[in-house]
Enzyme design. Structure first.
Site, PDB file in Angstrom:
ATOM      1  N   ASP A   8      -2.992 -10.529   9.251  1.00 38.24           N
ATOM      2  CA  ASP A   8      -2.073 -10.598   8.304  1.00 38.24           C
ATOM      3  C   ASP A   8      -0.722 -10.718   9.301  1.00 38.24           C
ATOM      4  O   ASP A   8       0.384  -9.995   9.055  1.00 38.24           O
ATOM      5  CB  ASP A   8      -1.980  -9.345   7.629  1.00 38.24           C
ATOM      6  CG  ASP A   8      -0.911  -9.427   6.454  1.00 38.24           C
ATOM      7  OD1 ASP A   8      -0.519 -10.593   6.090  1.00 38.24           O
ATOM      8  OD2 ASP A   8      -0.437  -8.397   5.849  1.00 38.24           O
ATOM      9  N   TYR A  26       0.947  -1.266  -0.123  1.00 44.09           N
ATOM     10  CA  TYR A  26      -0.093  -0.375  -0.042  1.00 44.09           C
ATOM     11  C   TYR A  26       0.897   1.446  -0.020  1.00 44.09           C
ATOM     12  O   TYR A  26       0.462   2.316  -0.001  1.00 44.09           O
ATOM     13  CB  TYR A  26      -0.774   0.109   1.281  1.00 44.09           C
ATOM     14  CG  TYR A  26      -2.080  -1.036   1.266  1.00 44.09           C
ATOM     15  CD1 TYR A  26      -2.854  -1.148   0.178  1.00 44.09           C
ATOM     16  CD2 TYR A  26      -2.032  -2.043   1.920  1.00 44.09           C
ATOM     17  CE1 TYR A  26      -4.121  -2.006  -0.194  1.00 44.09           C
ATOM     18  CE2 TYR A  26      -2.874  -3.054   1.677  1.00 44.09           C
ATOM     19  CZ  TYR A  26      -4.053  -3.101   0.776  1.00 44.09           C
ATOM     20  OH  TYR A  26      -4.672  -4.272   0.885  1.00 44.09           O
TER      21      TYR A  26
HETATM   22  P1  ATP Z   1       2.202  -5.074   3.000  1.00 45.11           P
HETATM   23  O1  ATP Z   1       2.708  -5.214   1.769  1.00 45.11           O
HETATM   24  O2  ATP Z   1       2.794  -5.984   4.297  1.00 45.11           O
HETATM   25  O3  ATP Z   1       0.738  -4.822   3.121  1.00 45.11           O
HETATM   26  P2  ATP Z   1       2.311  -2.341   3.763  1.00 45.11           P
HETATM   27  O4  ATP Z   1       2.136  -1.338   2.693  1.00 45.11           O
HETATM   28  O5  ATP Z   1       1.025  -2.169   4.826  1.00 45.11           O
HETATM   29  O6  ATP Z   1       2.833  -3.499   3.328  1.00 45.11           O
HETATM   30  P3  ATP Z   1       3.797  -2.101   6.266  1.00 45.11           P
HETATM   31  O7  ATP Z   1       3.688  -3.476   6.271  1.00 45.11           O
HETATM   32  O8  ATP Z   1       3.152  -1.359   7.130  1.00 45.11           O
HETATM   33  O9  ATP Z   1       3.407  -1.641   5.002  1.00 45.11           O
HETATM   34  O10 ATP Z   1       5.399  -1.649   6.218  1.00 45.11           O
HETATM   35  C1  ATP Z   1       6.244  -2.187   5.088  1.00 45.11           C
HETATM   36  C2  ATP Z   1       7.548  -2.337   5.819  1.00 45.11           C
HETATM   37  O11 ATP Z   1       8.149  -0.993   6.114  1.00 45.11           O
HETATM   38  C3  ATP Z   1       7.709  -3.168   6.787  1.00 45.11           C
HETATM   39  O12 ATP Z   1       8.013  -4.563   6.682  1.00 45.11           O
HETATM   40  C4  ATP Z   1       9.073  -2.755   7.481  1.00 45.11           C
HETATM   41  O13 ATP Z   1      10.155  -3.165   6.889  1.00 45.11           O
HETATM   42  C5  ATP Z   1       9.053  -1.379   7.115  1.00 45.11           C
HETATM   43  N1  ATP Z   1       8.375  -0.391   8.437  1.00 45.11           N
HETATM   44  C6  ATP Z   1       7.041  -0.367   8.644  1.00 45.11           C
HETATM   45  N2  ATP Z   1       6.578   0.583   9.799  1.00 45.11           N
HETATM   46  C7  ATP Z   1       7.967   0.719  10.226  1.00 45.11           C
HETATM   47  C8  ATP Z   1       8.506   1.291  11.560  1.00 45.11           C
HETATM   48  N3  ATP Z   1       7.545   1.732  12.418  1.00 45.11           N
HETATM   49  N4  ATP Z   1       9.857   1.210  11.833  1.00 45.11           N
HETATM   50  C9  ATP Z   1      10.431   0.416  11.106  1.00 45.11           C
HETATM   51  N5  ATP Z   1      10.401   0.165   9.856  1.00 45.11           N
HETATM   52  C10 ATP Z   1       9.182   0.205   9.574  1.00 45.11           C
END
Ligand code: ATP
Ligand code: MG
Length: 250
Positions: A200, A89
């Site tokens: 998830d 996302y």
């Molecule tokens: P997904 O593909 O899992 O749906 P997403 O777009 O919802 O991903 P997140 O999973 O929230 O995004 O974050 C993606 C990546 O960014 C995480 O796997 C991690 O490596 C990094 N990340 C996210 N939040 C943090 C944080 N608070 N501190 C450090 N790294 C972070």
């Protein structure tokens, strides 16, 4: 106890019993020790405010250092440092608060990539994260809805994904595996107690906050993008259905 708060657009005036000390000078290295020290100093200041017994005085606090609820542009408040990760996302950046000199993670989600249903899912994530308060669940500190993107500001976990730790060091010895499981299960139990199911949970969505010499690192669950609030009565069998579906697929 003389704590009186009034607010204007630019500044918040707080009458307190003692002087609030200024934050320490910035350093460039984003260590958890640094963030923790700032937190401790902040907490000390808060206790000074409520326990002091000397004469009242007025302290001006810049409203930028308070959670702004999206009133300002986040780039006025935070400086982007580097890309932390990319997900389905959006991208997540390490950012530094200009006034607090503290590090946070900023998740940026482009509006044009979002359907109506996805926007609802994002609001769902924000609302769920706002209501959760557990040491092993990532805390949201701010949220911005800008013209082209949403920005979610959360705590920063500097040691990355549990996924990488597993790849590098697994299998873990029993005490370390047990410590991870205890943290994950207490967080999951807490979520279920709050009628929230994450849906998830995977090592990529569990971050290591800091490294402990013992190898028992504190962790936090992230990414409530697909989480759901279940209401008792309406879909109280939802968990059972999810389990049944997972088992039948294997
Ligand atoms: P997904 O593909 O899992 O749906 P997403 O777009 O919802 O991903 P997140 O999973 O929230 O995004 O974050 C993606 C990546 O960014 C995480 O796997 C991690 O490596 C990094 N990340 C996210 N939040 C943090 C944080 N608070 N501190 C450090 N790294 C972070
Ligand atoms: Mg993720």
């Amino acid at each position: 106890m003389g704590v009186v708060c009034t607010s204007s657009n630019k500044q918040k005036q707080i009458k307190v019993n003692e002087v609030i000390k200024t934050e320490p000078k910035p350093t460039e290295k984003p260590s958890s020790k640094e963030n923790n020290e700032i937190d401790n100093k902040k907490n000390n200041n808060i206790s000074n405010v409520s326990t002091g017994d000397s004469k009242q005085m007025t302290v001006a606090i810049d409203s930028n250092v308070l959670v702004s609820k999206g009133a300002l542009n986040p780039d006025d408040i935070y400086i982007r440092q580097k890309l932390l990760g990319k997900g389905a996302y959006g991208a997540v950046y390490l950012v530094k608060h200009k006034d607090l000199h503290k590090y946070y993670a900023m998740k940026i989600i482009l509006k044009k990539k979002k359907s109506k249903a996805e926007e609802e899912a994002l609001m769902n994530e924000i609302n769920i994260l706002k209501k959760l308060d557990h040491p092993n669940i990532l805390k949201i500190t701010d949220f911005y809805s800008l013209k082209t993107e949403y920005n979610i500001i959360t705590e920063y976990c500097q040691e990355g994904e549990l996924f990488n730790e597993i790849r590098a060091y697994a299998p873990f010895c029993e005490p370390i595996a047990g410590y991870y499981m205890k943290q994950i299960l207490t967080a999951v139990c807490y979520c279920h107690g709050m009628n929230v199911i994450h849906r998830d949970l995977k090592p990529e969505n569990i971050l290591i906050v800091k490294r402990a010499k013992s190898g028992c690192h504190p962790i936090k669950i992230i990414d409530f993008g697909t989480a759901k609030v279940f209401s008792k009565g309406k879909n109280e069998n939802l968990l059972m259905k999810v389990f049944a579906k997972n088992f039948s697929e294997k």
